[in-house]
Design an enzyme around this catalytic site. Structure first.
Site, short mmCIF file in Angstrom:
data_model
loop_
_atom_site.label_atom_id
_atom_site.label_comp_id
_atom_site.label_asym_id
_atom_site.label_seq_id
_atom_site.Cartn_x
_atom_site.Cartn_y
_atom_site.Cartn_z
N TYR A 199 -1.93 -0.43 10.94
CA TYR A 199 -2.06 -1.12 9.63
C TYR A 199 -0.84 -0.83 8.76
CZ TYR A 199 -3.33 -1.64 4.70
OH TYR A 199 -3.31 -1.96 3.37
N LYS A 222 2.15 -3.28 7.31
CA LYS A 222 2.44 -3.47 5.88
C LYS A 222 3.90 -3.07 5.59
CE LYS A 222 0.05 -4.59 2.95
NZ LYS A 222 -0.36 -5.94 2.42
N THR A 254 0.82 -1.22 0.00
CA THR A 254 0.00 0.00 0.00
C THR A 254 0.86 1.27 0.00
OG1 THR A 254 -1.54 1.25 1.40
CG2 THR A 254 -0.06 -0.24 2.54
N ASP A 255 0.26 2.35 -0.50
CA ASP A 255 0.97 3.65 -0.44
C ASP A 255 1.05 4.17 1.00
OD1 ASP A 255 -1.70 4.34 -0.06
OD2 ASP A 255 -1.77 5.86 -1.63
N GLU A 256 0.25 3.59 1.92
CA GLU A 256 0.23 4.11 3.30
C GLU A 256 1.56 3.93 4.01
OE1 GLU A 256 -3.17 3.46 5.69
OE2 GLU A 256 -4.55 3.57 4.01
N ASP A 316 -12.51 12.54 14.61
CA ASP A 316 -11.51 12.13 13.61
C ASP A 316 -10.89 10.78 13.95
OD1 ASP A 316 -10.07 12.37 11.33
OD2 ASP A 316 -9.11 14.27 11.86
N TYR A 352 -15.02 11.78 8.81
CA TYR A 352 -14.07 11.98 9.92
C TYR A 352 -13.48 13.39 9.86
CZ TYR A 352 -13.93 6.80 10.28
OH TYR A 352 -14.23 5.46 10.41
P1 NAD Z 1 -9.68 -7.38 1.96
O1 NAD Z 1 -9.71 -7.10 3.43
O2 NAD Z 1 -10.88 -7.11 1.15
O3 NAD Z 1 -9.30 -8.91 1.70
C1 NAD Z 1 -8.30 -9.56 2.45
C2 NAD Z 1 -8.43 -11.05 2.19
O4 NAD Z 1 -7.41 -11.72 2.93
C3 NAD Z 1 -9.78 -11.63 2.66
O5 NAD Z 1 -10.31 -12.47 1.68
C4 NAD Z 1 -9.41 -12.42 3.91
O6 NAD Z 1 -10.26 -13.54 4.14
C5 NAD Z 1 -7.98 -12.85 3.58
N1 NAD Z 1 -7.21 -13.13 4.79
C6 NAD Z 1 -7.09 -12.36 5.90
N2 NAD Z 1 -6.34 -12.98 6.82
C7 NAD Z 1 -5.94 -14.16 6.26
C8 NAD Z 1 -5.13 -15.24 6.73
N3 NAD Z 1 -4.59 -15.22 7.95
N4 NAD Z 1 -4.92 -16.28 5.90
C9 NAD Z 1 -5.48 -16.32 4.66
N5 NAD Z 1 -6.27 -15.34 4.18
C10 NAD Z 1 -6.50 -14.27 4.98
O7 NAD Z 1 -8.42 -6.58 1.42
P2 NAD Z 1 -8.22 -5.81 0.04
O8 NAD Z 1 -8.72 -4.44 0.19
O9 NAD Z 1 -8.66 -6.66 -1.08
O10 NAD Z 1 -6.61 -5.72 0.03
C11 NAD Z 1 -5.84 -6.79 -0.49
C12 NAD Z 1 -4.37 -6.43 -0.37
O11 NAD Z 1 -4.10 -5.23 -1.06
C13 NAD Z 1 -3.92 -6.20 1.08
O12 NAD Z 1 -2.63 -6.73 1.22
C14 NAD Z 1 -3.90 -4.69 1.22
O13 NAD Z 1 -2.96 -4.29 2.18
C15 NAD Z 1 -3.51 -4.27 -0.18
N6 NAD Z 1 -4.00 -2.95 -0.62
C16 NAD Z 1 -5.32 -2.61 -0.51
C17 NAD Z 1 -5.76 -1.38 -1.00
C18 NAD Z 1 -7.21 -0.96 -0.92
O14 NAD Z 1 -7.52 0.19 -1.23
N7 NAD Z 1 -8.13 -1.82 -0.55
C19 NAD Z 1 -4.84 -0.51 -1.59
C20 NAD Z 1 -3.49 -0.88 -1.67
C21 NAD Z 1 -3.09 -2.12 -1.20
O1 DAU Z 2 -4.16 3.98 0.44
C1 DAU Z 2 -4.37 2.61 0.33
C2 DAU Z 2 -5.21 2.14 1.50
O2 DAU Z 2 -6.52 2.64 1.27
C3 DAU Z 2 -5.22 0.63 1.66
O3 DAU Z 2 -3.94 0.18 1.96
C4 DAU Z 2 -6.19 0.22 2.77
O4 DAU Z 2 -6.28 -1.20 2.83
C5 DAU Z 2 -7.56 0.79 2.46
O5 DAU Z 2 -8.44 0.51 3.51
C6 DAU Z 2 -7.47 2.30 2.23
O6 DAU Z 2 -7.18 2.99 3.49
P1 DAU Z 2 -7.93 4.34 3.91
O7 DAU Z 2 -7.83 4.47 5.37
O8 DAU Z 2 -7.48 5.49 3.08
O9 DAU Z 2 -9.44 3.95 3.42
P2 DAU Z 2 -10.86 4.18 4.11
O10 DAU Z 2 -11.88 3.81 3.08
O11 DAU Z 2 -10.95 3.56 5.45
O12 DAU Z 2 -10.90 5.75 4.31
C7 DAU Z 2 -10.76 6.65 3.21
C8 DAU Z 2 -10.82 8.07 3.78
O13 DAU Z 2 -12.15 8.32 4.27
C9 DAU Z 2 -9.90 8.28 4.97
O14 DAU Z 2 -9.40 9.62 4.92
C10 DAU Z 2 -10.82 8.13 6.18
C11 DAU Z 2 -12.15 8.62 5.66
N1 DAU Z 2 -13.34 7.99 6.27
C12 DAU Z 2 -13.41 6.63 6.26
C13 DAU Z 2 -14.49 5.97 6.82
C14 DAU Z 2 -14.55 4.46 6.84
C15 DAU Z 2 -14.37 8.76 6.77
O15 DAU Z 2 -14.32 10.02 6.74
N2 DAU Z 2 -15.46 8.12 7.31
C16 DAU Z 2 -15.55 6.75 7.39
O16 DAU Z 2 -16.57 6.24 7.93
#
Ligand code: NAD
Ligand code: DAU
Length: 356
Positions: A162, A166, A137-139, A292, A219
């Site tokens: 988180y 990562k 992730t970019d985080e 927040d 938030y």
């Molecule tokens: P998600 O939470 O939707 O899915 C995670 C999956 O991993 C689920 O299917 C869960 O059952 C499985 N999992 C969790 N713990 C496990 C374990 N111990 N063993 C086997 N499987 C397990 O996540 P996502 O949003 O699809 O993200 C996938 C990947 O991409 C993550 O590594 C996340 O850090 C990364 N990522 C996500 C985003 C985003 O915006 N969602 C952005 C950048 C990177």
């Molecule tokens: O940047 C990549 C990341 O993006 C991934 O690595 C993470 O897995 C993914 O969850 C996501 O993280 P964020 O924290 O940016 O996503 P989230 O959807 O939780 O929140 C997006 C923005 O919205 C953040 O600034 C927090 C805000 N927010 C989120 C929720 C859930 C709110 O204001 N209200 C909310 O209820």
């Protein structure tokens, strides 16, 4: 670049989750000669309903297993003998990491190590035509000010449990590359959105709350910026990096698509009013500014020029198209939504938002 056997076995972890399910679908359909093994524990975020369209494909197998269980990882490797791993399994939600950091260390750090160890053991430190691809992730780069972008050389500076977990997993993956010669590649991607995203994340949570006419908890002041990428474009980028990325390299993936949360939420409200045939302003009246998130990163923005220059990838879906398609998907998949928002989800939602 990797040269895989034509009938390679690819182990995809976390394939029942949001991004993983799009990657599994792409690989199953595009590479009929590969064997795609989807390894997932099916936590609250994993859902096999995401994959009903490919579950009977000849080149697809699902295995329920826990990456935190070294013995299970050994069994999976012994049974399927994968040529490559695309590792997406993780705990992925920042708010949950603030409640329970240890769960994130276990899955994201230790789970990744168990996989890396299984690769070393079963590939017997002979890594010809092998690949370990870590999805990150970019985080990990922390927070930006008003200007600038994260590049592949930006220093790691994670702020949430988180992102710290990562970041730690990225470091271990790179260390296994340097120390043992494991052929690794890492991508760091910005915020994804699209079909099948669990409604704890901003966009699907707000779509669900608008449907149910519940408050939209923004938030802080809502002036936090994220760079949004349509999930199918991310899956395509993963395909490119998996097959053509250079060993040991990192590629940043992003949408060139920055939005302040509050502006995005207003656009979403307007589109939802139109789609639901509600009066203009109906959904916006649900916006509620709440306490927040602790350690909330101000701004993320990815410089995705390396992957464009070296691998020719760039986003193909505009935000307008992607958001409209996402809303349509949630409106047309009420059953999926009601299945995932029942039970545990309700408890989570009530505890997460009760004191905000
Ligand atoms: P998600 O939470 O939707 O899915 C995670 C999956 O991993 C689920 O299917 C869960 O059952 C499985 N999992 C969790 N713990 C496990 C374990 N111990 N063993 C086997 N499987 C397990 O996540 P996502 O949003 O699809 O993200 C996938 C990947 O991409 C993550 O590594 C996340 O850090 C990364 N990522 C996500 C985003 C985003 O915006 N969602 C952005 C950048 C990177
Ligand atoms: O940047 C990549 C990341 O993006 C991934 O690595 C993470 O897995 C993914 O969850 C996501 O993280 P964020 O924290 O940016 O996503 P989230 O959807 O939780 O929140 C997006 C923005 O919205 C953040 O600034 C927090 C805000 N927010 C989120 C929720 C859930 C709110 O204001 N209200 C909310 O209820």
């Amino acid at each position: 670049m990797i040269t895989l056997p034509e009938n390679a076995t690819i182990l995809i972890t976390g394939g029942a989750g949001f991004i993983g399910s799009h990657v599994v679908r792409l690989f199953v359909n595009k590479y009929p000669k590969y064997k795609i093994v989807n390894l997932d524990l099916l936590t609250y975020a994993g859902n096999l309903e995401n994959l009903t369209d490919v579950e009977n494909a000849d080149n697809y197998t699902f295995v329920k297993a826990d990456i935190c269980d070294a013995l299970q990882m050994n069994e999976v490797f012994a049974t399927y003998n994968p040529d490559a791993v695309i590792h997406l399994a993780a705990e992925s939600h920042v708010d949950r990491s603030i409640e329970d950091p240890l769960a994130f260390v276990n899955t994201n750090v230790l789970g990744t190590l168990h996989l890396l160890n299984a690769c070393r053991k079963f590939w017997r430190d002979n890594f010809d035509s092998k690949r370990f691809y870590h999805i990150s992730t970019d985080e990990v780069y922390g927070s930006l000010g008003e200007t600038g972008f994260f590049t592949e050389t930006t220093s790691y500076d994670p702020n949430s449990p988180y992102s710290a977990s990562k970041a730690a997993s990225d470091h271990f993956v790179r260390a296994y590359g340097e120390t043992y010669g494991l052929p690794i590649v890492i991508t760091n991607c910005s915020n994804n959105y699209g079909p099948n995203q669990f409604p704890e994340k901003l966009i699907p949570l707000f779509i669900n709350n608008i449907i149910e006419r519940k408050p939209l908890p923004v938030y802080g002041d809502g002036n936090y910026t994220r760079d949004w990428l349509y999930v199918v474009d991310h899956a395509v980028a993963i395909d490119e990096v998996f097959h053509r990325g250079a060993n040991g390299e990192t590629y940043n993936i992003g949408g060139w698509n920055e939005w302040k949360n509050i502006d995005l939420v207003r656009v979403l409200c307007k589109l939802m009013d139109e789609k639901l045939g509600r009066e203009s302003g109906d959904s916006e009246s649900l916006i509620t500014f709440v306490k927040d998130r602790p350690g909330h990163d101000k701004r993320y923005a990815i410089d995705a020029s390396k992957i464009q220059k070296e691998l020719g990838w760039k986003p193909s879906v505009t935000f307008e198209q992607g958001l409209a398609e996402t809303i349509d998907w949630y409106l047309n998949n009420e059953e999926w939504l009601s299945n995932v928002t029942s039970g545990n989800y309700r408890e989570y939602y009530n505890s997460m938002y009760s004191d905000r």
